[in-house]
Design a protein around this motif. Structure first.
Motif, short mmCIF file in Angstrom:
data_model
loop_
_atom_site.label_atom_id
_atom_site.label_comp_id
_atom_site.label_asym_id
_atom_site.label_seq_id
_atom_site.Cartn_x
_atom_site.Cartn_y
_atom_site.Cartn_z
N SER A 91 -0.70 10.84 -3.54
CA SER A 91 -1.60 12.21 -4.16
C SER A 91 -0.43 11.35 -5.46
N ILE A 92 1.25 11.25 -5.64
CA ILE A 92 1.93 11.89 -6.48
C ILE A 92 0.91 10.39 -7.27
N ALA A 93 0.68 9.57 -7.44
CA ALA A 93 0.18 7.77 -7.68
C ALA A 93 -1.15 8.36 -8.56
N MET A 116 1.12 -1.63 -0.15
CA MET A 116 -0.36 -0.59 0.30
C MET A 116 1.25 1.08 0.07
N LEU A 117 -0.04 1.78 -0.83
CA LEU A 117 1.43 3.69 -0.63
C LEU A 117 1.08 4.40 0.72
N ALA A 118 1.81 4.81 0.77
CA ALA A 118 1.89 6.35 1.53
C ALA A 118 0.81 7.29 1.23
N SER A 119 0.24 7.95 2.54
CA SER A 119 -1.49 8.49 2.76
C SER A 119 0.13 9.89 1.89
N HIS A 120 1.21 10.62 3.22
CA HIS A 120 1.63 11.81 3.06
C HIS A 120 3.28 10.86 3.02
N PHE A 121 3.79 12.19 2.55
CA PHE A 121 5.27 12.48 3.02
C PHE A 121 5.68 13.64 4.16
N SER A 122 4.78 14.41 3.95
CA SER A 122 4.81 15.50 5.39
C SER A 122 3.95 15.62 6.42
N THR A 123 3.41 16.92 6.96
CA THR A 123 3.04 16.34 8.26
C THR A 123 1.48 17.54 7.99
N TYR A 124 2.22 18.55 6.10
CA TYR A 124 0.98 19.30 6.46
C TYR A 124 0.04 18.48 6.02
N PRO A 125 -1.39 18.64 6.13
CA PRO A 125 -2.45 18.04 6.48
C PRO A 125 -3.00 18.13 4.32
N LEU A 126 -2.00 19.36 3.84
CA LEU A 126 -2.78 19.84 2.13
C LEU A 126 -1.59 19.78 1.66
N GLU A 127 -1.06 18.45 1.55
CA GLU A 127 -0.36 17.86 0.58
C GLU A 127 -0.42 17.67 -1.08
N ALA A 128 -0.04 18.61 -1.73
CA ALA A 128 -0.45 17.93 -3.47
C ALA A 128 0.93 17.16 -4.11
N GLY A 129 0.48 15.81 -4.45
CA GLY A 129 0.71 15.19 -5.55
C GLY A 129 1.32 15.84 -6.97
N CYS A 130 2.53 15.86 -7.23
CA CYS A 130 2.36 16.45 -8.33
C CYS A 130 2.96 14.86 -9.35
N ASP A 131 2.84 15.02 -10.67
CA ASP A 131 3.36 14.03 -11.93
C ASP A 131 2.87 14.68 -13.06
N GLU A 132 3.65 14.93 -13.93
CA GLU A 132 3.41 14.38 -15.78
C GLU A 132 2.97 13.89 -16.35
N GLU A 192 -6.01 13.04 4.42
CA GLU A 192 -5.24 13.27 4.83
C GLU A 192 -4.61 11.82 5.70
N ASP A 193 -6.23 11.32 5.56
CA ASP A 193 -5.91 9.73 6.27
C ASP A 193 -6.37 9.06 5.29
N TYR A 194 -6.72 9.27 3.67
CA TYR A 194 -7.19 8.53 2.52
C TYR A 194 -6.08 7.84 2.37
N HIS A 195 -6.89 6.69 2.04
CA HIS A 195 -6.24 5.05 1.53
C HIS A 195 -6.99 4.51 0.30
N ASN A 196 -6.07 4.47 -0.68
CA ASN A 196 -7.08 3.58 -2.20
C ASN A 196 -6.07 2.53 -2.53
N GLU A 197 -6.75 1.47 -1.96
CA GLU A 197 -5.64 0.56 -2.53
C GLU A 197 -5.28 0.36 -3.78
N GLY A 198 -5.86 0.86 -5.09
CA GLY A 198 -6.17 1.02 -6.17
C GLY A 198 -5.25 1.14 -6.49
N LEU A 199 -4.52 2.48 -6.05
CA LEU A 199 -3.93 3.46 -6.62
C LEU A 199 -2.63 2.66 -6.93
#
Length: 199
Positions: A132-134, A1-17, A36-43
């Motif tokens: 979030s990056i996924a 399972m991927l990690a929910s967040h990298f930082s301790t900030y709740p509003l963390e944006a993931g970016c990819d191209e 903040e506590d989101y999980h989606n096993e498909g990501l």
């Protein structure tokens, strides 16, 4: 399972191209803020998913995200500023479109330009590590695929409906036979040096 967040900030944006290595078409980027506590096993990294699963996950991401947005940089801009800068500019444009301002930004890869004063972290293979990056990789990939499908209807001989503008044999053969379209990146090496071109 991927990690929910990298930082301790709740509003963390993931970016990819998506589309950086293509010979034609715009480069697309996405920015996604998940709860903040989101999980989606498909990501997962969009390249590891089937097209059917990517589109199903896109619906879930858009439904569940706090905010998401797409940024686009055209082939003409890519030719003017180079693909690295264009990829980062597309991410900045996606961040600009977010309805909620991120407190921290995580970016797939190892290159990024500061986005105002918002702290950021680059993460190599981040689309296989953080949700979030996924999610951003899935949105960028699917929206770009939709765009290339529309371009294919206008220029069917390059095979963009299945190669999305990447340098496949069919794509290069299309360039050999028909020359370049207005959507080709002229700063790229479209054919080997010993191949004649029509453009």
């Amino acid at each position: 399972m991927l990690a929910s967040h990298f930082s301790t900030y709740p509003l963390e944006a993931g970016c990819d191209e998506a589309g950086r290595g293509c010979l034609a078409g715009s480069v697309y980027a996405a920015a996604v803020i998940l709860p903040e506590d989101y999980h989606n096993e498909g990501l997962n990294d969009s390249k590891q998913l089937s097209a059917h699963k990517r589109y199903r996950l896109r619906e879930e991401i858009e439904r569940d995200a706090i905010a998401w947005a797409i940024g686009i940089v055209t082939p003409q801009e890519i030719d003017r500023i180079n693909i690295l800068q264009a990829s980062i500019l597309a991410m900045h444009r996606a961040l600009d479109q977010l309805q909620v301002r991120p407190e921290f930004i995580i970016v797939d890869g190892n290159k990024f330009f500061p986005y105002g004063t918002t702290p950021h972290q680059t993460i190599v293979k981040g689309d296989g590590k953080y949700e979030s990056i996924a999610a951003a990789s899935i949105l960028a990939k699917t929206y770009r695929d939709d765009y290339m499908q529309k371009l294919h209807e206008e220029f069917p001989f390059y095979g963009w409906d299945h190669n999305a503008g990447y340098p496949t044999a069919q794509h290069r053969e299309g360039i050999r036979q028909h020359g370049c379209s207005p959507y080709h990146r002229r700063s790229y090496k479209l054919l080997p040096e010993d191949e004649p071109t029509l453009f």
